[in-house]
Structure formats: structure tokens, C-alpha cells
Design a protein around this motif. Structure first.
Motif, PDB file in Angstrom:
ATOM      1  N   LEU A 262      -2.221  -4.036   7.951  1.00 25.75           N
ATOM      2  CA  LEU A 262      -2.025  -5.437   7.566  1.00 25.75           C
ATOM      3  C   LEU A 262      -2.790  -5.768   6.295  1.00 25.75           C
ATOM      4  CD1 LEU A 262      -0.781  -8.168   8.220  1.00 25.75           C
ATOM      5  CD2 LEU A 262      -2.764  -8.658   9.678  1.00 25.75           C
ATOM      6  N   THR A 263      -4.027  -5.278   6.194  1.00 21.39           N
ATOM      7  CA  THR A 263      -4.802  -5.559   4.976  1.00 21.39           C
ATOM      8  C   THR A 263      -4.156  -4.915   3.756  1.00 21.39           C
ATOM      9  OG1 THR A 263      -6.276  -3.643   5.234  1.00 21.39           O
ATOM     10  CG2 THR A 263      -6.930  -5.699   6.319  1.00 21.39           C
ATOM     11  N   ARG A 264      -3.544  -3.737   3.934  1.00 16.77           N
ATOM     12  CA  ARG A 264      -2.883  -3.086   2.799  1.00 16.77           C
ATOM     13  C   ARG A 264      -1.616  -3.825   2.399  1.00 16.77           C
ATOM     14  NH1 ARG A 264      -3.222   3.454   3.004  1.00 16.77           N
ATOM     15  NH2 ARG A 264      -2.620   3.079   0.845  1.00 16.77           N
ATOM     16  N   LEU A 265      -0.976  -4.488   3.360  1.00 16.41           N
ATOM     17  CA  LEU A 265       0.234  -5.241   3.078  1.00 16.41           C
ATOM     18  C   LEU A 265      -0.087  -6.583   2.429  1.00 16.41           C
ATOM     19  CD1 LEU A 265       3.343  -5.536   3.427  1.00 16.41           C
ATOM     20  CD2 LEU A 265       2.875  -6.587   5.653  1.00 16.41           C
ATOM     21  N   VAL A 266      -1.078  -7.281   2.972  1.00 20.62           N
ATOM     22  CA  VAL A 266      -1.387  -8.640   2.523  1.00 20.62           C
ATOM     23  C   VAL A 266      -2.377  -8.652   1.354  1.00 20.62           C
ATOM     24  CG1 VAL A 266      -2.315 -10.879   3.252  1.00 20.62           C
ATOM     25  CG2 VAL A 266      -0.923  -9.527   4.835  1.00 20.62           C
ATOM     26  N   GLY A 267      -3.277  -7.669   1.338  1.00 24.07           N
ATOM     27  CA  GLY A 267      -4.343  -7.648   0.346  1.00 24.07           C
ATOM     28  C   GLY A 267      -3.910  -7.861  -1.091  1.00 24.07           C
ATOM     29  N   PRO A 268      -2.883  -7.152  -1.580  1.00 22.30           N
ATOM     30  CA  PRO A 268      -2.487  -7.335  -2.981  1.00 22.30           C
ATOM     31  C   PRO A 268      -2.073  -8.761  -3.326  1.00 22.30           C
ATOM     32  CG  PRO A 268      -1.573  -5.306  -2.099  1.00 22.30           C
ATOM     33  CD  PRO A 268      -2.169  -6.027  -0.935  1.00 22.30           C
TER      34      PRO A 268
ATOM     35  N   HIS B 157     -12.171  -3.800 -22.968  1.00 19.90           N
ATOM     36  CA  HIS B 157     -11.710  -4.482 -24.184  1.00 19.90           C
ATOM     37  C   HIS B 157     -10.466  -3.822 -24.767  1.00 19.90           C
ATOM     38  CE1 HIS B 157     -15.861  -6.178 -24.237  1.00 19.90           C
ATOM     39  NE2 HIS B 157     -15.280  -7.169 -24.889  1.00 19.90           N
ATOM     40  N   LEU B 158     -10.177  -2.603 -24.357  1.00 20.35           N
ATOM     41  CA  LEU B 158      -9.018  -1.898 -24.886  1.00 20.35           C
ATOM     42  C   LEU B 158      -7.720  -2.559 -24.422  1.00 20.35           C
ATOM     43  CD1 LEU B 158     -10.177   1.792 -24.243  1.00 20.35           C
ATOM     44  CD2 LEU B 158     -10.099   0.617 -26.459  1.00 20.35           C
ATOM     45  N   THR B 159      -6.671  -2.391 -25.202  1.00 18.98           N
ATOM     46  CA  THR B 159      -5.382  -2.972 -24.844  1.00 18.98           C
ATOM     47  C   THR B 159      -4.817  -2.338 -23.572  1.00 18.98           C
ATOM     48  OG1 THR B 159      -4.221  -1.408 -26.306  1.00 18.98           O
ATOM     49  CG2 THR B 159      -4.796  -3.576 -27.228  1.00 18.98           C
ATOM     50  N   HIS B 160      -5.300  -1.149 -23.191  1.00 18.56           N
ATOM     51  CA  HIS B 160      -4.817  -0.494 -21.969  1.00 18.56           C
ATOM     52  C   HIS B 160      -5.096  -1.371 -20.742  1.00 18.56           C
ATOM     53  CE1 HIS B 160      -5.001   2.518 -24.963  1.00 18.56           C
ATOM     54  NE2 HIS B 160      -6.159   3.053 -24.647  1.00 18.56           N
ATOM     55  N   TRP B 161      -6.258  -2.011 -20.727  1.00 16.56           N
ATOM     56  CA  TRP B 161      -6.607  -2.873 -19.587  1.00 16.56           C
ATOM     57  C   TRP B 161      -5.684  -4.088 -19.554  1.00 16.56           C
ATOM     58  CZ3 TRP B 161      -9.798  -1.961 -15.558  1.00 16.56           C
ATOM     59  CH2 TRP B 161     -10.113  -3.038 -14.726  1.00 16.56           C
ATOM     60  N   GLY B 162      -5.527  -4.714 -20.687  1.00 14.92           N
ATOM     61  CA  GLY B 162      -4.667  -5.895 -20.757  1.00 14.92           C
ATOM     62  C   GLY B 162      -3.223  -5.589 -20.415  1.00 14.92           C
ATOM     63  N   LYS B 163      -2.729  -4.449 -20.886  1.00 20.89           N
ATOM     64  CA  LYS B 163      -1.358  -4.055 -20.568  1.00 20.89           C
ATOM     65  C   LYS B 163      -1.182  -3.884 -19.061  1.00 20.89           C
ATOM     66  CE  LYS B 163       0.428  -1.012 -23.297  1.00 20.89           C
ATOM     67  NZ  LYS B 163       0.761   0.304 -23.928  1.00 20.89           N
ATOM     68  N   SER B 164      -2.187  -3.303 -18.399  1.00 18.90           N
ATOM     69  CA  SER B 164      -2.123  -3.117 -16.947  1.00 18.90           C
ATOM     70  C   SER B 164      -2.107  -4.464 -16.235  1.00 18.90           C
ATOM     71  CB  SER B 164      -3.309  -2.273 -16.476  1.00 18.90           C
ATOM     72  OG  SER B 164      -3.326  -1.008 -17.114  1.00 18.90           O
ATOM     73  N   LEU B 165      -2.916  -5.407 -16.692  1.00 18.53           N
ATOM     74  CA  LEU B 165      -2.937  -6.743 -16.096  1.00 18.53           C
ATOM     75  C   LEU B 165      -1.577  -7.418 -16.193  1.00 18.53           C
ATOM     76  CD1 LEU B 165      -6.329  -8.108 -17.498  1.00 18.53           C
ATOM     77  CD2 LEU B 165      -5.846  -7.576 -15.108  1.00 18.53           C
ATOM     78  N   GLU B 166      -0.961  -7.319 -17.341  1.00 15.85           N
ATOM     79  CA  GLU B 166       0.343  -7.954 -17.537  1.00 15.85           C
ATOM     80  C   GLU B 166       1.404  -7.291 -16.668  1.00 15.85           C
ATOM     81  OE1 GLU B 166       1.010  -9.620 -21.822  1.00 15.85           O
ATOM     82  OE2 GLU B 166       0.047  -7.652 -22.026  1.00 15.85           O
ATOM     83  N   GLN B 167       1.391  -5.975 -16.593  1.00 17.65           N
ATOM     84  CA  GLN B 167       2.422  -5.251 -15.841  1.00 17.65           C
ATOM     85  C   GLN B 167       2.328  -5.501 -14.338  1.00 17.65           C
ATOM     86  OE1 GLN B 167       1.737  -1.211 -17.061  1.00 17.65           O
ATOM     87  NE2 GLN B 167       2.916  -1.411 -18.958  1.00 17.65           N
ATOM     88  N   VAL B 168       1.105  -5.564 -13.810  1.00 13.75           N
ATOM     89  CA  VAL B 168       0.929  -5.632 -12.353  1.00 13.75           C
ATOM     90  C   VAL B 168       0.787  -7.061 -11.861  1.00 13.75           C
ATOM     91  CG1 VAL B 168      -0.505  -4.889 -10.404  1.00 13.75           C
ATOM     92  CG2 VAL B 168      -0.082  -3.323 -12.316  1.00 13.75           C
TER      93      VAL B 168
ATOM     94  N   GLY C 263     -14.680  -6.456   3.742  1.00 15.03           N
ATOM     95  CA  GLY C 263     -14.080  -7.774   3.879  1.00 15.03           C
ATOM     96  C   GLY C 263     -13.444  -8.271   2.602  1.00 15.03           C
ATOM     97  N   THR C 264     -13.014  -7.324   1.769  1.00 13.24           N
ATOM     98  CA  THR C 264     -12.440  -7.651   0.464  1.00 13.24           C
ATOM     99  C   THR C 264     -10.965  -7.271   0.427  1.00 13.24           C
ATOM    100  OG1 THR C 264     -14.561  -7.206  -0.602  1.00 13.24           O
ATOM    101  CG2 THR C 264     -12.618  -7.237  -2.024  1.00 13.24           C
ATOM    102  N   PRO C 265     -10.081  -8.132  -0.053  1.00 13.93           N
ATOM    103  CA  PRO C 265      -8.666  -7.760  -0.178  1.00 13.93           C
ATOM    104  C   PRO C 265      -8.503  -6.571  -1.123  1.00 13.93           C
ATOM    105  CG  PRO C 265      -8.955 -10.127  -0.422  1.00 13.93           C
ATOM    106  CD  PRO C 265     -10.324  -9.532  -0.449  1.00 13.93           C
ATOM    107  N   CYS C 266      -7.602  -5.677  -0.772  1.00 10.35           N
ATOM    108  CA  CYS C 266      -7.413  -4.475  -1.584  1.00 10.35           C
ATOM    109  C   CYS C 266      -6.309  -4.684  -2.620  1.00 10.35           C
ATOM    110  CB  CYS C 266      -7.070  -3.281  -0.698  1.00 10.35           C
ATOM    111  SG  CYS C 266      -5.551  -3.488   0.253  1.00 10.35           S
ATOM    112  N   PHE C 267      -6.398  -3.889  -3.675  1.00 12.59           N
ATOM    113  CA  PHE C 267      -5.371  -3.890  -4.703  1.00 12.59           C
ATOM    114  C   PHE C 267      -4.135  -3.135  -4.221  1.00 12.59           C
ATOM    115  CE2 PHE C 267      -9.262  -4.406  -7.186  1.00 12.59           C
ATOM    116  CZ  PHE C 267      -8.901  -5.375  -8.099  1.00 12.59           C
ATOM    117  N   ALA C 268      -2.998  -3.463  -4.802  1.00 14.77           N
ATOM    118  CA  ALA C 268      -1.788  -2.676  -4.570  1.00 14.77           C
ATOM    119  C   ALA C 268      -1.939  -1.325  -5.263  1.00 14.77           C
ATOM    120  CB  ALA C 268      -0.574  -3.407  -5.122  1.00 14.77           C
ATOM    121  N   PRO C 269      -1.336  -0.279  -4.714  1.00 10.36           N
ATOM    122  CA  PRO C 269      -1.358   1.018  -5.400  1.00 10.36           C
ATOM    123  C   PRO C 269      -0.870   0.925  -6.848  1.00 10.36           C
ATOM    124  CG  PRO C 269      -0.541   1.307  -3.166  1.00 10.36           C
ATOM    125  CD  PRO C 269      -0.679  -0.182  -3.389  1.00 10.36           C
ATOM    126  N   ALA C 270       0.026  -0.022  -7.104  1.00  6.49           N
ATOM    127  CA  ALA C 270       0.568  -0.158  -8.458  1.00  6.49           C
ATOM    128  C   ALA C 270      -0.510  -0.436  -9.495  1.00  6.49           C
ATOM    129  CB  ALA C 270       1.620  -1.276  -8.488  1.00  6.49           C
TER     130      ALA C 270
END
Length: 344
Positions: free
Chosen positions: A331-337, A30-41, A190-197
Motif C-alpha cells: 500500500l505504501t508503494r502504491l500510495v507513496g508516490p 544545480h545541473l539541468t539533469h536534476w531539473g529535467k527529472s523533476l519535470e518528467q516525473v 514513516g516517509t512516503p516513498c518515491f515512484a520507481p520512475a
């Protein structure tokens, strides 16, 4: 006097976060830190709402507009979070936020609005998705033997197995090992991975509230975690271990270590996080002396006629999951994000 409902503005961030920290059902998501991360990435549009009674915040609703060919057009509270939904000081403030979210959904022509409530008290009587549970454990400072004595036999035996090896734990100096093990774990599932960002943004925006820890054996990092520290709670939200060393139980050592670390650092609750019912992680978390709680997610249907299901357990995704598990890791690290952003 009616509540003033308005979208979250930068100047409201401090009072928003203070309200979340003081609310009995507030969470890190619920903190704005989470929302800020969503917007940035991810670039999701924030339509987060705050209810004001005069100059005071009386309720908040983190809310994001996500639109893509897979899930359609939806409002979610909150993307990639296990907890969300309305936090309010009164039924009137909660109702005012719900009505504004409903009006937003209709004006945007979304398919549905999803409220990922953590508690029954947040519910508004909307249709529910009864798919997930969460696990927490009350903790107090003590020795490793105290913890072992309290745990069920099956878990205790796995930890004793791990303790035969000279594991050490430490705060990560970088996210390199974390990125590697998370990508391996996601591919295996079998789950797409997030970008390091994404993880870098979380660490940057949460600051001291984020903690990345490593479990090390003979100089090699065998398990990693990213946790959030919030009001005496440790939420281990992302975790992974090296499956090549499964016989040495690094995952069991990780949670054993984290429970001790959390207690010695002033935490009273350890949050194991969400699991889908009857899955491997569900069974794992059940055996840590945890309290299981149903997550009463609610959905406001706008254009949709039935409740959505974009979870991996949906048979429609089984073939894609099997294919993903066989793809080369680079390939999964490239396409996953690019794929993961479609399933928030």
C-alpha cells in the motif's frame, strides 16, 4: 551593462551545466539533469533563471513552481534537493537573479520562495531556516586498514563487525533491489516513498554521473545506494539497508565500501548529505570523521507571514507518520508516490 536575465531554454543547457561545473559552489542538484527529472516525473513547472553578460553565463538559479493543498504555492530551488540557490560570478549577478525571482514570486502570488543554499557565500540576507546540516569527508586512496585507523572507535568497531561477514559490492545491473529496499526503509521511517520512475529518470538523465551500488551477502542484496559523481565528489544521496540483517551491520559496510570505492575512482570528497539536527542519521554521520556544516537555507516571504516548516519533525505530522509506519508495504508503494510529491 546590466545583466540579461532569462528563463532557462533548451539551447542554454550545455552552457548552464558548464557554468555549474566550473563554479566553486556548484552541486549535482544545480545541473539541468536534476531539473529535467523533476519535470518528467512530477511535472513541476521550471522557472529556472540564468544571468547573461553578453553571451556568457554569469549566474544560474534553478527554480521550480510547486502548488498543492499542503504547502500552498511556492517557488523552490530545488525540489527534493538538499542543495540549491543562486550560483553567480559576482554580487551584481546574484542580486539580479534574486530580484527576478522575487518579481516572479509576486507575479505568481506564491506564499514564499525557498533557496536551499549549500554555502554561506550564496546567502542574500533573507530570513533563514536553521534546521539542517550536511556532512562531508576528505578522502584519499589507501587501504581498508588505513581508513579504519582514521575513524572514531565507535564507527571502527561497527565496521569490524561487518567485516566478519563475506560481503561483496557491485554496480547494480538493475534497480529492482534498490526499489525494494528504499520502499522498506521509507515505510520504516514513516516517509512516503518515491515512484520507481523517479530513480529511473535520475539514472537516465545523469547518465555516467549516477551510480547505483549494491552490498551483497550470500547472494542477497542487503544494502543499496544511488550516488552522484561530480567534480571529484561522491554524493551518496539515497541509501537503504535491510533491517532484518541489522546484526550484520550492512549499512556500516556500505559506507566503508563506498569511501574506499570513491577514493580508488579518483574522488577527493565524500558527501554524506543532509540531516536534520539531533536525529538518528545526524548521529550516524557525525561518527565518520566528517566535517559538519550548517545549511543556510533562506526564505523570501511573499504572502506568508512566518517561516514554513513541512519537515517530519513538525508535530503536526507525527500522527500521520505513525500511521504510515503501520501500513502494508504494497500500500505504501502504491500510495507513496502520490503523497511524496506534496512535500518537495
Amino acid at each position: 551593462m546590466p545583466f540579461q536575465i532569462r528563463e532557462l531554454q533548451p539551447e542554454d543547457a550545455a552552457s548552464w551545466d558548464e557554468f555549474v561545473a566550473a563554479h566553486p559552489y556548484g552541486t549535482p542538484f544545480h545541473l539541468t539533469h536534476w531539473g529535467k527529472s523533476l519535470e518528467q516525473v512530477f511535472g513541476y513547472r521550471s522557472l529556472s533563471l540564468a544571468a547573461f553578460d553578453g553571451q556568457s553565463v554569469s549566474g544560474v538559479l534553478p527554480l521550480f513552481h510547486v502548488k498543492n493543498p499542503i504547502i500552498g504555492s511556492v517557488l523552490i530551488s530545488s525540489p527534493f534537493a538538499v542543495y540549491g540557490g543562486i550560483l553567480a560570478n559576482s554580487p551584481e549577478a546574484s542580486q539580479a537573479l534574486l530580484e527576478r525571482a522575487s518579481a516572479l514570486g509576486r507575479s505568481l502570488g506564491v506564499d514564499h520562495v525557498e533557496f536551499r543554499n549549500a554555502r554561506e557565500q550564496q546567502c542574500s540576507g533573507l530570513p533563514r531556516i536553521n534546521r539542517y546540516v550536511t556532512f562531508t569527508q576528505s578522502i584519499s586512496e589507501g587501504t581498508g586498514e588505513d581508513l579504519l585507523a582514521a575513524l572514531p572507535k565507535k564507527t571502527r568497531n561497527m565496521i569490524r563487525k561487518a567485516l566478519r561477514f563475506p560481503y561483496t559490492s557491485r554496480t547494480a545491473a538493475s534497480l529492482e533491489a534498490f526499489h525494494r529496499l528504499i520502499a522498506l526503509s521509507y515505510r520504516r521511517l514513516g516517509t512516503p516513498c518515491f515512484a520507481p520512475a523517479w530513480f529511473e529518470a535520475l539514472c537516465r538523465n545523469f547518465g555516467p554521473l549516477a551510480c547505483v551500488r549494491e552490498i551483497v551477502l550470500d547472494g542477497r542484496v542487503l544494502a543499496v545506494s544511488l550516488s552522484f559523481l561530480f567534480r571529484g565528489e561522491m554524493h551518496t544521496y539515497y541509501a537503504a539497508s535491510d533491517q532484518d540483517y541489522l546484526d550484520k551491520a550492512p549499512n556500516n559496510f556500505l559506507y566503508y565500501d563506498h569511501l574506499l570505492w570513491a577514493a580508488s575512482n579518483g574522488c577527493h570528497t565524500f558527501d554524506f548529505g543532509r540531516s536534520k539536527k539531533e536525529t538518528g542519521t545526524f548521529e550516524f554521520k557525525k561518527h565518520w570523521l566528517t566535517e559538519m556544516r550548517e545549511l543556510p537555507y533562506e526564505v523570501l516571504l511573499v504572502k506568508r507571514k512566518s517561516l514554513p516548516d513541512f519537515s517530519p519533525k513538525n508535530p503536526k505530522f507525527h500522527a500521520a507518520i505513525r500511521v504510515w509506519q503501520k501500513l502494508p508495504l504494497p500500500l505504501t508503494r502504491l500510495v507513496g508516490p502520490h503523497v511524496v510529491r506534496l512535500f518537495p
